[in-house]
Design a protein around this motif. Sequence first.
Motif, PDB file in Angstrom:
ATOM      1  N   PHE A   1      -4.556 -44.256  20.948  1.00  0.00           N
ATOM      2  CA  PHE A   1      -5.361 -43.688  19.871  1.00  0.00           C
ATOM      3  C   PHE A   1      -6.684 -44.430  19.778  1.00  0.00           C
ATOM      4  CE2 PHE A   1      -1.141 -42.529  18.308  1.00  0.00           C
ATOM      5  CZ  PHE A   1      -1.350 -41.226  17.895  1.00  0.00           C
ATOM      6  N   ASP A   2      -7.667 -43.730  19.330  1.00  0.00           N
ATOM      7  CA  ASP A   2      -8.923 -44.355  18.957  1.00  0.00           C
ATOM      8  C   ASP A   2      -8.606 -45.309  17.794  1.00  0.00           C
ATOM      9  OD1 ASP A   2     -11.472 -43.942  16.881  1.00  0.00           O
ATOM     10  OD2 ASP A   2     -12.028 -44.143  19.014  1.00  0.00           O
ATOM     11  N   PRO A   3      -9.179 -46.501  17.766  1.00  0.00           N
ATOM     12  CA  PRO A   3      -8.857 -47.461  16.704  1.00  0.00           C
ATOM     13  C   PRO A   3      -9.069 -46.911  15.292  1.00  0.00           C
ATOM     14  CG  PRO A   3     -10.118 -48.552  18.425  1.00  0.00           C
ATOM     15  CD  PRO A   3     -10.094 -47.090  18.765  1.00  0.00           C
ATOM     16  N   GLU A   4     -10.126 -46.116  15.079  1.00  0.00           N
ATOM     17  CA  GLU A   4     -10.369 -45.531  13.752  1.00  0.00           C
ATOM     18  C   GLU A   4      -9.266 -44.550  13.376  1.00  0.00           C
ATOM     19  OE1 GLU A   4     -12.424 -45.827  11.036  1.00  0.00           O
ATOM     20  OE2 GLU A   4     -12.826 -47.709  12.062  1.00  0.00           O
ATOM     21  N   LEU A   5      -8.841 -43.733  14.339  1.00  0.00           N
ATOM     22  CA  LEU A   5      -7.774 -42.771  14.086  1.00  0.00           C
ATOM     23  C   LEU A   5      -6.477 -43.492  13.781  1.00  0.00           C
ATOM     24  CD1 LEU A   5      -6.922 -39.820  13.942  1.00  0.00           C
ATOM     25  CD2 LEU A   5      -6.514 -39.890  16.409  1.00  0.00           C
ATOM     26  N   LEU A   6      -6.190 -44.567  14.500  1.00  0.00           N
ATOM     27  CA  LEU A   6      -4.977 -45.349  14.255  1.00  0.00           C
ATOM     28  C   LEU A   6      -5.009 -45.946  12.854  1.00  0.00           C
ATOM     29  CD1 LEU A   6      -2.315 -46.363  15.292  1.00  0.00           C
ATOM     30  CD2 LEU A   6      -3.495 -48.308  16.309  1.00  0.00           C
ATOM     31  N   LYS A   7      -6.176 -46.409  12.398  1.00  0.00           N
ATOM     32  CA  LYS A   7      -6.285 -46.943  11.036  1.00  0.00           C
ATOM     33  C   LYS A   7      -5.972 -45.853  10.003  1.00  0.00           C
ATOM     34  CE  LYS A   7      -9.736 -50.530  11.888  1.00  0.00           C
ATOM     35  NZ  LYS A   7     -11.135 -50.932  11.659  1.00  0.00           N
ATOM     36  N   GLN A   8      -6.461 -44.649  10.265  1.00  0.00           N
ATOM     37  CA  GLN A   8      -6.190 -43.546   9.346  1.00  0.00           C
ATOM     38  C   GLN A   8      -4.706 -43.211   9.307  1.00  0.00           C
ATOM     39  OE1 GLN A   8      -8.693 -40.258  10.453  1.00  0.00           O
ATOM     40  NE2 GLN A   8     -10.571 -41.274   9.767  1.00  0.00           N
ATOM     41  N   VAL A   9      -4.057 -43.221  10.468  1.00  0.00           N
ATOM     42  CA  VAL A   9      -2.608 -42.958  10.525  1.00  0.00           C
ATOM     43  C   VAL A   9      -1.858 -44.044   9.755  1.00  0.00           C
ATOM     44  CG1 VAL A   9      -0.598 -42.844  12.072  1.00  0.00           C
ATOM     45  CG2 VAL A   9      -2.704 -41.629  12.671  1.00  0.00           C
ATOM     46  N   GLU A  10      -2.248 -45.300   9.954  1.00  0.00           N
ATOM     47  CA  GLU A  10      -1.584 -46.408   9.265  1.00  0.00           C
ATOM     48  C   GLU A  10      -1.769 -46.310   7.752  1.00  0.00           C
ATOM     49  OE1 GLU A  10      -3.419 -49.703  11.269  1.00  0.00           O
ATOM     50  OE2 GLU A  10      -1.859 -49.779  12.832  1.00  0.00           O
ATOM     51  N   MET A  11      -2.967 -45.968   7.313  1.00  0.00           N
ATOM     52  CA  MET A  11      -3.232 -45.843   5.873  1.00  0.00           C
ATOM     53  C   MET A  11      -2.421 -44.702   5.265  1.00  0.00           C
ATOM     54  SD  MET A  11      -5.156 -48.347   5.157  1.00  0.00           S
ATOM     55  CE  MET A  11      -5.536 -47.915   3.479  1.00  0.00           C
TER      56      MET A  11
END
Length: 157
Positions: free
Chosen positions: A11-21
């Motif tokens: 995943f793109d790091p920004e997308l992964l952050k959104q998934v985690e949030m």
Amino acid sequence: MATRTRMNVYFDPELLKQVEMLALRRNVSKSAIVEASVASFLSGDTADRLEAAMSRRLDRLGRQIDGLDEDLAVLGETLSLFIRFWLTVTPPLSENAQSSARAKGAERFDGFMQSLGRRLATGDRFLKELSRDMPAPSMPDEPAGEMAADDSLKNPS
């Protein structure tokens, strides 16, 4: 319990952050978020659900616009009747009385604006006071340019 197969994805790091949030907010696993997203993406009825949701929103907006149209018509008629009434019962002023009338008018207008401000601040609305269930009384057509023959205009008491 259903058997699950492990899969490594990038995943793109920004997308992964959104998934985690999202996983934290919903208190579910990241795997559940990704699985639901992929299932939604692969389902054939996604476009139909989106279209149905848009249709519901457009219908709701249409009903709201119809309500606003009715409200605007009521306000227009109210203003028209008030102006007609005011013009019917207000006598012309002599030049000597006009300056005192202007001063009194400014004072009254300030009072009106304060009253309007209080009413708007409390959420009271003129249109809410009107009963939408009452049928409009049938009125005879008036010839253009004539004043209304309404009794309330003739007798302002």
